[in-house]
Design a protein around this motif. Structure first.
Motif, mmCIF file in Angstrom:
data_model
loop_
_atom_site.group_PDB
_atom_site.id
_atom_site.type_symbol
_atom_site.label_atom_id
_atom_site.label_comp_id
_atom_site.label_asym_id
_atom_site.label_seq_id
_atom_site.Cartn_x
_atom_site.Cartn_y
_atom_site.Cartn_z
ATOM 1 N N VAL A 133 87.171 67.831 46.941
ATOM 2 C CA VAL A 133 88.621 67.694 47.102
ATOM 3 C C VAL A 133 89.132 66.757 46.008
ATOM 4 O O VAL A 133 88.590 65.669 45.836
ATOM 5 C CB VAL A 133 88.976 67.083 48.479
ATOM 6 C CG1 VAL A 133 90.477 66.975 48.640
ATOM 7 C CG2 VAL A 133 88.376 67.892 49.608
ATOM 8 N N PRO A 134 90.153 67.153 45.275
ATOM 9 C CA PRO A 134 90.667 66.247 44.250
ATOM 10 C C PRO A 134 91.416 65.047 44.843
ATOM 11 O O PRO A 134 91.970 65.145 45.937
ATOM 12 C CB PRO A 134 91.627 67.116 43.430
ATOM 13 C CG PRO A 134 91.814 68.373 44.167
ATOM 14 C CD PRO A 134 90.845 68.449 45.292
ATOM 15 N N VAL A 135 91.404 63.973 44.096
ATOM 16 C CA VAL A 135 92.226 62.810 44.433
ATOM 17 C C VAL A 135 93.241 62.683 43.296
ATOM 18 O O VAL A 135 92.848 62.592 42.137
ATOM 19 C CB VAL A 135 91.372 61.532 44.531
ATOM 20 C CG1 VAL A 135 92.246 60.325 44.845
ATOM 21 C CG2 VAL A 135 90.285 61.696 45.577
ATOM 22 N N ILE A 136 94.517 62.757 43.640
ATOM 23 C CA ILE A 136 95.550 62.694 42.608
ATOM 24 C C ILE A 136 96.385 61.440 42.817
ATOM 25 O O ILE A 136 96.915 61.222 43.910
ATOM 26 C CB ILE A 136 96.436 63.967 42.625
ATOM 27 C CG1 ILE A 136 95.559 65.208 42.381
ATOM 28 C CG2 ILE A 136 97.534 63.877 41.570
ATOM 29 C CD1 ILE A 136 96.308 66.526 42.428
ATOM 30 N N ASN A 137 96.481 60.629 41.780
ATOM 31 C CA ASN A 137 97.188 59.340 41.861
ATOM 32 C C ASN A 137 96.732 58.533 43.070
ATOM 33 O O ASN A 137 97.548 57.989 43.819
ATOM 34 C CB ASN A 137 98.711 59.550 41.929
ATOM 35 C CG ASN A 137 99.244 60.164 40.651
ATOM 36 O OD1 ASN A 137 98.697 59.909 39.571
ATOM 37 N ND2 ASN A 137 100.268 60.990 40.766
ATOM 38 N N GLY A 138 95.421 58.497 43.262
ATOM 39 C CA GLY A 138 94.870 57.712 44.350
ATOM 40 C C GLY A 138 94.999 58.366 45.713
ATOM 41 O O GLY A 138 94.562 57.807 46.715
ATOM 42 N N LYS A 139 95.588 59.570 45.781
ATOM 43 C CA LYS A 139 95.804 60.198 47.078
ATOM 44 C C LYS A 139 94.904 61.432 47.228
ATOM 45 O O LYS A 139 94.935 62.347 46.393
ATOM 46 C CB LYS A 139 97.277 60.611 47.206
ATOM 47 C CG LYS A 139 97.647 61.035 48.613
ATOM 48 C CD LYS A 139 99.147 61.307 48.740
ATOM 49 C CE LYS A 139 99.513 61.750 50.142
ATOM 50 N NZ LYS A 139 98.789 62.935 50.614
ATOM 51 N N SER A 140 94.117 61.428 48.308
ATOM 52 C CA SER A 140 93.251 62.580 48.586
ATOM 53 C C SER A 140 94.100 63.813 48.852
ATOM 54 O O SER A 140 95.103 63.748 49.561
ATOM 55 C CB SER A 140 92.396 62.292 49.819
ATOM 56 O OG SER A 140 91.722 63.469 50.203
ATOM 57 N N GLN A 141 93.680 64.945 48.290
ATOM 58 C CA GLN A 141 94.405 66.194 48.521
ATOM 59 C C GLN A 141 93.852 66.953 49.728
ATOM 60 O O GLN A 141 94.242 68.102 49.969
ATOM 61 C CB GLN A 141 94.337 67.072 47.267
ATOM 62 C CG GLN A 141 94.963 66.422 46.037
ATOM 63 C CD GLN A 141 96.444 66.146 46.230
ATOM 64 O OE1 GLN A 141 97.237 67.065 46.399
ATOM 65 N NE2 GLN A 141 96.809 64.871 46.257
ATOM 66 N N ALA A 142 92.937 66.331 50.468
ATOM 67 C CA ALA A 142 92.361 66.999 51.647
ATOM 68 C C ALA A 142 93.444 67.306 52.668
ATOM 69 O O ALA A 142 94.356 66.506 52.886
ATOM 70 C CB ALA A 142 91.288 66.111 52.269
ATOM 71 N N LEU A 143 93.345 68.483 53.295
ATOM 72 C CA LEU A 143 94.233 68.826 54.406
ATOM 73 C C LEU A 143 93.610 68.259 55.669
ATOM 74 O O LEU A 143 92.442 68.487 55.943
ATOM 75 C CB LEU A 143 94.359 70.346 54.543
ATOM 76 C CG LEU A 143 94.865 71.099 53.313
ATOM 77 C CD1 LEU A 143 94.820 72.596 53.578
ATOM 78 C CD2 LEU A 143 96.283 70.664 52.973
ATOM 79 N N LEU A 144 94.388 67.522 56.430
ATOM 80 C CA LEU A 144 93.874 66.904 57.646
ATOM 81 C C LEU A 144 94.582 67.476 58.861
ATOM 82 O O LEU A 144 95.628 68.113 58.755
ATOM 83 C CB LEU A 144 94.083 65.382 57.592
ATOM 84 C CG LEU A 144 93.493 64.663 56.370
ATOM 85 C CD1 LEU A 144 93.746 63.165 56.472
ATOM 86 C CD2 LEU A 144 92.008 64.952 56.229
ATOM 87 N N ARG A 145 94.023 67.188 60.013
ATOM 88 C CA ARG A 145 94.685 67.592 61.259
ATOM 89 C C ARG A 145 95.902 66.716 61.543
ATOM 90 O O ARG A 145 96.769 67.093 62.317
ATOM 91 C CB ARG A 145 93.696 67.456 62.424
ATOM 92 C CG ARG A 145 92.539 68.427 62.342
ATOM 93 C CD ARG A 145 91.562 68.171 63.469
ATOM 94 N NE ARG A 145 90.505 69.175 63.490
ATOM 95 C CZ ARG A 145 89.551 69.221 64.406
ATOM 96 N NH1 ARG A 145 89.509 68.314 65.368
ATOM 97 N NH2 ARG A 145 88.640 70.164 64.371
#
Ligand code: ADP
Ligand code: MG
Length: 324
Positions: A133-145
């Protein structure tokens, strides 16, 4: 044939992406800079998740598919997996077919087998998958519940209830033509993990989960994790492409239960803001996966099912629970 010959013969292949594959005490993955590793395990037990006489090629497929479905729900791109296998005996034709089904799906997703464990015992298959999963500008791009917001649209991919219908036919509770049975059986034994859709929904969906135990149950996980509720329009779902003509014609008695509570669909249920409708469509097109808008996220709490007149319908969530 001994344990190590078995591994070499049926499971060891040249490593493509992992820094180290099968053969040492550990495998090594080298995460690319700016990425996180998503990890998920699923175990399949004979008599519980599959029939003892299931076609081994389908079983190989399904063992990995259910794991890839978890990566899809997170928006992770598959990288690698491990395979822990308990086998009652060494049955080479069975192993060859199992490995064939497993690697067909693995190769289709460029996901490589990097290790595992092999032991004698009652047939049991446990796979752990690793995704990126990429991290963009320190933010994980993972989809969470946990990301659903009141006002979001609610969507489901593909179709619901077909795998449950196949199970019903196996149990003698429904009958279908040979062609219809083949179609729903395919959905039960060879589910399609919605990996491309999950990846395409990064940055678009607010929350996602895969439908392994039934729509109401798995949507319920999103709602609980997000602290929101939802309204589902039952008639719209039944009249949509989310329900196949086979299920509709199989008997009204199976609707809506199979659609709402049938397990083994391995579709994605997700939420996205109204402003992202065009992006959701684009993601669906990109992934060549149909999606249907089935409701709205509300302040809640709880899940409300509405009929054609907008009246609440009483229906229980009977999502699958191994210990209930
Ligand atoms: P250890 O005893 O050190 O845990 P094993 O001797 O059980 O390792 O396994 C030898 C190698 O074969 C390890 O690299 C392990 O990851 C791999 N392996 C064992 N079983 C499987 C399997 N079913 N599929 C893929 N790799 C396996
Ligand atoms: Mg071992």
């Amino acid at each position: 044939m001994g344990e190590f010959d078995l591994i070499t013969r049926y499971f060891k292949r040249p490593t493509r992406r992992a820094a180290l594959g099968i053969g040492d005490d550990c495998a090594l993955l080298q995460p690319r800079p700016g990425t996180q590793i998503a990890i998920s395990s699923d175990m399949l037990v004979e008599g519980r998740h599959f029939f003892a006489d299931v076609d081994p090629r389908s079983l190989g497929h399904k063992s990995l598919a259910v794991n890839l479905s978890d990566l899809a729900a997170c928006g992770a791109k598959p990288l690698a997996f491990t395979l822990a296998l308990a086998l009652p005996k060494v049955n080479e034709p069975w192993l060859a077919e199992f490995a064939r089904g497993l690697f067909e799906l693995a190769d289709a997703h460029d996901c490589e087998l990097i290790g595992g464990d092999t032991t004698a015992g009652p047939l049991n298959i446990c796979i752990t998958v690793f995704g990126e999963v990429p991290v963009i500008n320190g933010k994980s791009q993972a989809l969470l519940r946990s990301g659903a917001k009141a006002g979001d649209d609610l969507y489901v991919s593909g179709t619901l209830g077909d795998a449950r219908l196949a199970l019903e036919v196996f149990r003698g509770g429904a009958s279908l033509s040979a062609a219809e049975f083949a179609a729903v059986r395919q959905r039960m034994e060879r589910p399609t993990p919605r990996v491309a859709l999950g990846v395409a929904l990064r940055g678009v969906a607010h929350a996602a989960a895969d439908v392994s135990d039934g729509l109401l149950g798995d949507l319920g996980h999103i709602l609980t994790a997000s602290g929101v509720g939802a309204e589902l329009r039952l008639t719209d779902i039944h009249n949509s492409i989310a329900v196949t003509p086979i299920l509709k014609s199989a008997g009204a008695c199976f609707l809506p239960d199979f659609v709402l509570n049938g397990g083994d669909d391995y579709e994605l249920v997700f939420t996205a803001p109204v402003s992202a409708r065009a992006d959701v469509l684009q993601a669906a097109n990109l992934a060549q996966t149909p999606v249907t808008r089935i409701g709205t996220v509300t302040i809640g709490p709880g899940l409300v099912l509405l009929d054609a007149q907008g009246q609440p319908v009483a229906l229980s969530s009977r999502s699958f629970d191994h210990f209930a």
